[in-house]
Design an enzyme around this catalytic site. Structure first.
Site, PDB file in Angstrom:
ATOM      1  N   SER A  38      78.259  66.556  42.868  1.00 16.48           N
ATOM      2  CA  SER A  38      78.875  65.224  42.887  1.00 16.48           C
ATOM      3  C   SER A  38      80.230  65.181  42.204  1.00 16.48           C
ATOM      4  CB  SER A  38      77.939  64.222  42.208  1.00 16.48           C
ATOM      5  OG  SER A  38      77.632  64.684  40.915  1.00 16.48           O
ATOM      6  N   THR A  52      79.124  60.610  38.681  1.00 18.78           N
ATOM      7  CA  THR A  52      80.498  60.867  38.257  1.00 18.78           C
ATOM      8  C   THR A  52      80.495  61.312  36.815  1.00 18.78           C
ATOM      9  OG1 THR A  52      81.465  59.265  39.741  1.00 18.78           O
ATOM     10  CG2 THR A  52      82.635  59.645  37.686  1.00 18.78           C
ATOM     11  N   THR A 107      85.204  62.665  40.173  1.00 23.52           N
ATOM     12  CA  THR A 107      84.027  62.665  41.060  1.00 23.52           C
ATOM     13  C   THR A 107      84.402  63.124  42.466  1.00 23.52           C
ATOM     14  OG1 THR A 107      82.212  61.256  41.846  1.00 23.52           O
ATOM     15  CG2 THR A 107      84.385  60.292  41.881  1.00 23.52           C
ATOM     16  N   ARG A 141      87.452  56.920  52.110  1.00 25.81           N
ATOM     17  CA  ARG A 141      86.864  55.980  51.154  1.00 25.81           C
ATOM     18  C   ARG A 141      87.217  56.409  49.723  1.00 25.81           C
ATOM     19  NH1 ARG A 141      83.183  56.402  46.569  1.00 25.81           N
ATOM     20  NH2 ARG A 141      82.161  54.402  46.333  1.00 25.81           N
ATOM     21  N   VAL A 142      87.591  55.438  48.920  1.00 27.54           N
ATOM     22  CA  VAL A 142      87.892  55.680  47.514  1.00 27.54           C
ATOM     23  C   VAL A 142      87.001  54.768  46.688  1.00 27.54           C
ATOM     24  CG1 VAL A 142      89.667  55.445  45.729  1.00 27.54           C
ATOM     25  CG2 VAL A 142      90.273  56.397  47.967  1.00 27.54           C
ATOM     26  N   GLY A 143      86.396  55.330  45.674  1.00 27.44           N
ATOM     27  CA  GLY A 143      85.517  54.535  44.811  1.00 27.44           C
ATOM     28  C   GLY A 143      86.238  54.016  43.587  1.00 27.44           C
ATOM     29  N   ASP A 144      85.474  53.715  42.561  1.00 27.02           N
ATOM     30  CA  ASP A 144      86.036  53.172  41.318  1.00 27.02           C
ATOM     31  C   ASP A 144      86.656  54.243  40.432  1.00 27.02           C
ATOM     32  OD1 ASP A 144      83.459  54.286  41.018  1.00 27.02           O
ATOM     33  OD2 ASP A 144      83.208  53.285  39.093  1.00 27.02           O
ATOM     34  N   THR A 180      79.896  54.796  36.056  1.00 24.31           N
ATOM     35  CA  THR A 180      79.346  55.661  37.093  1.00 24.31           C
ATOM     36  C   THR A 180      78.464  54.809  37.990  1.00 24.31           C
ATOM     37  OG1 THR A 180      78.000  57.635  37.500  1.00 24.31           O
ATOM     38  CG2 THR A 180      77.398  56.321  35.596  1.00 24.31           C
ATOM     39  N   GLY A 181      78.273  55.265  39.212  1.00 20.08           N
ATOM     40  CA  GLY A 181      77.417  54.514  40.115  1.00 20.08           C
ATOM     41  C   GLY A 181      78.175  54.022  41.332  1.00 20.08           C
ATOM     42  N   GLY A 220      80.634  52.616  43.267  1.00 21.99           N
ATOM     43  CA  GLY A 220      81.990  52.248  42.873  1.00 21.99           C
ATOM     44  C   GLY A 220      82.456  50.905  43.397  1.00 21.99           C
TER      45      GLY A 220
HETATM   46  C1  SD4 Z   1      82.023  56.397  43.360  1.00 22.25           C
HETATM   47  N1  SD4 Z   1      81.457  55.879  41.103  1.00 22.25           N
HETATM   48  O1  SD4 Z   1      82.701  57.122  44.075  1.00 22.25           O
HETATM   49  C2  SD4 Z   1      81.590  56.947  42.052  1.00 22.25           C
HETATM   50  C3  SD4 Z   1      80.364  57.740  42.255  1.00 22.25           C
HETATM   51  C4  SD4 Z   1      79.520  57.859  41.065  1.00 22.25           C
HETATM   52  O2  SD4 Z   1      77.669  58.364  39.945  1.00 22.25           O
HETATM   53  O3  SD4 Z   1      79.765  57.443  40.020  1.00 22.25           O
HETATM   54  N2  SD4 Z   1      78.427  58.377  41.046  1.00 22.25           N
HETATM   55  O4  SD4 Z   1      81.658  55.274  43.700  1.00 22.25           O
END
Ligand code: SD4
Length: 322
Positions: A79, A181, A199, A209-212, A232-233, A235
């Site tokens: 990940s 992450t 991450t 796609r872009v996360g947080d 984390t999680g 995003g």
């Molecule tokens: C995301 N926050 O790309 C990241 C992924 C992640 O634990 O944190 N995973 O959304």
């Protein structure tokens, strides 16, 4: 994903509270320093590397960069960085950001082929007038800076992706285990704070796609007067509440790091009462005086903490849902 469960031995997961209270108590007159705090089980390996810098009196900025490079370079971590699960087109795309004590920050998003995106993010911070470079532009910048182009898709991750392709079901929200992450925040002996977040994002995401994680204020925020936070999680939900910035601002208003993390998670629950039951989001926070907070939507969010007293231990955060 590969290692989280493995490490969840009850012996290793101590209750953090007595230590956190101790940190708070100690911080009243003698600030506790240095401190490094990072997400998930791989945080322990990352903290160990960061600690070398902090213990030698180095900058928190150098510590967090060195620290998060550990899972970035580990092909078994699916990940983060090398070995990360790809998007639905089979491409490993990486998101990273870094922020220092002077509110300098740099980030890359949807970056391919570079083993240590965190170091590219640092170059963006230090060598350009910009904060965020994305996609091919980020890659061209990295190559111009001397980074090597590499194949980050390992045989194991490619196999998992090919398996996924058979059904090609995209259910990122329900899949609590599908993303980890590394977010890391640190306080150095000069009492300066920095943070890093990196991450490969959600497995099998839409390309682009872009996360947080690379978004300053969402996946990471540092305010050297107040504290630092990372997430984390899922995003998308963190972005919706500017999560890490929110946590730091809640600390500025007088909340402890723990209270701030809890309030941010509750904001997500309020936004998404139904969806929040099926996804994982966790926040970590570190205040300027060395107090620590951690809270998640679901059980199972682990984090690693190292201080002069706490020798890089793993804890499980409290959670909103039992
Ligand atoms: C995301 N926050 O790309 C990241 C992924 C992640 O634990 O944190 N995973 O959304």
């Amino acid at each position: 994903m590969t290692t989280r469960r493995k490490f969840l031995s009850s012996a290793a997961l101590l209750s953090a509270l007595p230590f956190l209270n101790k940190l708070k108590a100690a911080s009243a007159d003698t600030p506790v320093k240095p401190v490094v705090l990072s997400t998930w089980n791989f945080g322990q390996g990352a903290n160990a590397e960061a600690w070398k810098v902090l213990a030698a009196g180095g900058r928190a900025l150098d510590a967090v960069e060195k620290g998060v490079q550990v899972p970035e370079g580990d092909p078994l971590e699916t990940s983060v960085g090398y070995g990360g699960l790809p998007d639905r087109d089979g491409r490993v795309t990486l998101d990273s950001c870094i922020m220092d004590e002077a509110a300098n920050c740099g980030a890359v998003a949807c970056l391919e082929h570079i083993m240590h995106p965190i170091s590219v993010a640092r170059r963006v911070m230090e060598k350009t007038p910009h904060v965020l470079l994305v996609g091919d532009g980020a890659l061209q910048f990295a190559l111009a800076q001397g980074f090597k182009k590499e194949n980050l898709l390992t045989a194991a991750s490619e196999k998992a992706w090919r398996e996924w392709l058979k059904k090609a079901e995209y259910k990122p929200i329900a899949n609590i285990e599908n993303h980890d992450t590394i977010g890391m925040v640190a306080l150095d002996q000069q009492q300066n704070m920095s943070g890093a977040c990196t991450t490969s994002g959600m497995a099998y995401k839409i390309h682009g796609r872009v996360g947080d994680s690379p978004i300053i204020g969402a996946g990471l925020f540092v305010d050297n007067e107040i504290g630092a936070a990372t997430s984390t999680g899922v995003g998308e939900e963190v972005i919706r509440i500017c999560g890490s910035h929110l946590v730091v601002e809640l600390m500025r208003q007088g909340n402890s790091p723990q209270e701030a993390c809890e309030l941010a998670v509750k904001r997500i629950v309020k936004n998404q009462p139904k969806k929040s039951r099926e996804m994982q989001i966790g926040f970590l926070a570190l205040s300027k005086n060395g107090a620590v907070g951690a809270y998640a939507l679901q059980k199972g969010f682990t984090y690693a903490l190292q201080t002069p007293e706490i020798k890089n231990q793993l804890f499980e955060a409290k959670s909103y849902y039992a």
